[in-house]
Design a protein around this motif. Structure first.
Motif, PDB file in Angstrom:
ATOM      1  N   GLY A  72       0.803  -1.220   0.000  1.00  0.00           N
ATOM      2  CA  GLY A  72       0.000   0.000   0.000  1.00  0.00           C
ATOM      3  C   GLY A  72       0.833   1.265   0.000  1.00  0.00           C
ATOM      4  O   GLY A  72       0.401   2.301  -0.505  1.00  0.00           O
ATOM      5  N   ALA A  73       2.032   1.192   0.533  1.00  0.00           N
ATOM      6  CA  ALA A  73       2.904   2.365   0.582  1.00  0.00           C
ATOM      7  C   ALA A  73       3.424   2.739  -0.801  1.00  0.00           C
ATOM      8  O   ALA A  73       3.819   3.885  -1.027  1.00  0.00           O
ATOM      9  CB  ALA A  73       4.081   2.103   1.521  1.00  0.00           C
ATOM     10  N   TYR A  74       3.415   1.794  -1.719  1.00  0.00           N
ATOM     11  CA  TYR A  74       3.980   2.036  -3.055  1.00  0.00           C
ATOM     12  C   TYR A  74       2.923   2.152  -4.146  1.00  0.00           C
ATOM     13  O   TYR A  74       3.245   2.523  -5.274  1.00  0.00           O
ATOM     14  CB  TYR A  74       4.993   0.939  -3.401  1.00  0.00           C
ATOM     15  N   TYR A  98       3.983   9.905 -16.279  1.00  0.00           N
ATOM     16  CA  TYR A  98       3.879  11.284 -15.781  1.00  0.00           C
ATOM     17  C   TYR A  98       3.481  11.195 -14.315  1.00  0.00           C
ATOM     18  O   TYR A  98       2.361  10.796 -14.001  1.00  0.00           O
ATOM     19  CB  TYR A  98       2.838  12.081 -16.564  1.00  0.00           C
ATOM     20  N   PHE A  99       4.372  11.588 -13.447  1.00  0.00           N
ATOM     21  CA  PHE A  99       4.117  11.412 -12.023  1.00  0.00           C
ATOM     22  C   PHE A  99       4.774  12.520 -11.225  1.00  0.00           C
ATOM     23  O   PHE A  99       5.653  13.235 -11.706  1.00  0.00           O
ATOM     24  CB  PHE A  99       4.668  10.061 -11.561  1.00  0.00           C
ATOM     25  N   VAL A 100       4.316  12.635  -9.989  1.00  0.00           N
ATOM     26  CA  VAL A 100       4.924  13.527  -9.005  1.00  0.00           C
ATOM     27  C   VAL A 100       4.871  12.783  -7.679  1.00  0.00           C
ATOM     28  O   VAL A 100       3.853  12.154  -7.359  1.00  0.00           O
ATOM     29  CB  VAL A 100       4.153  14.861  -8.900  1.00  0.00           C
ATOM     30  N   VAL A 101       5.951  12.856  -6.927  1.00  0.00           N
ATOM     31  CA  VAL A 101       5.971  12.297  -5.574  1.00  0.00           C
ATOM     32  C   VAL A 101       5.797  13.468  -4.612  1.00  0.00           C
ATOM     33  O   VAL A 101       6.587  14.412  -4.624  1.00  0.00           O
ATOM     34  CB  VAL A 101       7.283  11.540  -5.282  1.00  0.00           C
ATOM     35  N   ILE A 102       4.731  13.395  -3.823  1.00  0.00           N
ATOM     36  CA  ILE A 102       4.447  14.425  -2.819  1.00  0.00           C
ATOM     37  C   ILE A 102       4.388  13.713  -1.479  1.00  0.00           C
ATOM     38  O   ILE A 102       3.561  12.812  -1.287  1.00  0.00           O
ATOM     39  CB  ILE A 102       3.126  15.169  -3.121  1.00  0.00           C
ATOM     40  N   GLY A 103       5.243  14.130  -0.571  1.00  0.00           N
ATOM     41  CA  GLY A 103       5.366  13.401   0.692  1.00  0.00           C
ATOM     42  C   GLY A 103       5.938  12.030   0.375  1.00  0.00           C
ATOM     43  O   GLY A 103       6.962  11.904  -0.280  1.00  0.00           O
ATOM     44  N   GLN A 104       5.258  11.011   0.798  1.00  0.00           N
ATOM     45  CA  GLN A 104       5.689   9.641   0.523  1.00  0.00           C
ATOM     46  C   GLN A 104       4.830   8.979  -0.548  1.00  0.00           C
ATOM     47  O   GLN A 104       4.945   7.788  -0.791  1.00  0.00           O
ATOM     48  CB  GLN A 104       5.613   8.817   1.814  1.00  0.00           C
ATOM     49  N   ARG A 105       3.939   9.734  -1.203  1.00  0.00           N
ATOM     50  CA  ARG A 105       2.973   9.157  -2.129  1.00  0.00           C
ATOM     51  C   ARG A 105       3.254   9.591  -3.560  1.00  0.00           C
ATOM     52  O   ARG A 105       3.563  10.746  -3.827  1.00  0.00           O
ATOM     53  CB  ARG A 105       1.569   9.589  -1.719  1.00  0.00           C
ATOM     54  N   THR A 106       3.105   8.644  -4.478  1.00  0.00           N
ATOM     55  CA  THR A 106       3.249   8.921  -5.909  1.00  0.00           C
ATOM     56  C   THR A 106       1.868   9.194  -6.490  1.00  0.00           C
ATOM     57  O   THR A 106       0.924   8.443  -6.247  1.00  0.00           O
ATOM     58  CB  THR A 106       3.877   7.712  -6.635  1.00  0.00           C
ATOM     59  N   TYR A 107       1.752  10.252  -7.258  1.00  0.00           N
ATOM     60  CA  TYR A 107       0.507  10.600  -7.942  1.00  0.00           C
ATOM     61  C   TYR A 107       0.777  10.633  -9.442  1.00  0.00           C
ATOM     62  O   TYR A 107       1.820  11.111  -9.889  1.00  0.00           O
ATOM     63  CB  TYR A 107      -0.006  11.969  -7.482  1.00  0.00           C
TER      64      TYR A 107
END
Length: 138
Positions: A72-74, A98-107
């Motif tokens: 779940g963390a990934y 196309y992604f952005v890592v914000i905090g510990q989460r990838t969007y």
């Protein structure tokens, strides 16, 4: 023994059937590499684990082990949908490239243009996206 190794090698070279590819999570990208390498890294066909009905691919054994310890963390945030589209009240799939890592989460985002919009005001876009996501998933 030699024949078995040869057959295994040949199987790895065969194209993946569309039915199997449909079950690939993140189009075969390694979910751990987003946070560790800040890159969309293709996973290997021989490093796979099944989670939530999808085949998750990894660039290294270490990444697979990290994922298996806490999948779940990934997993991508907001179900892998495009954060900008969600912030605008639409549900559109994100593109794992196309992604952005914000905090510990990838969007994920649908395009480079959407990525630029998110980066221009990440807090506001993410707040609106999460609010819409919550209404979609009560």
């Amino acid at each position: 023994m030699m024949i078995r190794a040869l057959l295994t090698s040949l199987l790895l070279l065969l194209p993946v059937s569309p039915a199997l590819a449909q079950n690939w999570a993140l189009d075969g990208m390694d979910p751990v590499s987003y946070g560790t390498d800040n890159a969309a890294v293709p996973g290997r066909s021989d490093l796979v684990t099944l989670w939530r009905g999808k085949a998750w691919h990894f660039a290294s054994e270490q990444n697979r082990n990290l994922f298996e310890a806490n999948p779940g963390a990934y997993a991508p945030g907001l179900g892998g949908l495009c954060v900008v589209a969600l912030s605008e009240g639409r549900s559109e799939p994100g593109n794992p490239r196309y992604f952005v890592v914000i905090g510990q989460r990838t969007y994920f985002l649908r395009s480079e243009r959407a990525r630029a919009r998110l980066l221009a005001d990440p807090q506001q876009v993410l707040m609106r996206a999460k609010a819409f996501w919550a209404r979609m998933n009560p």
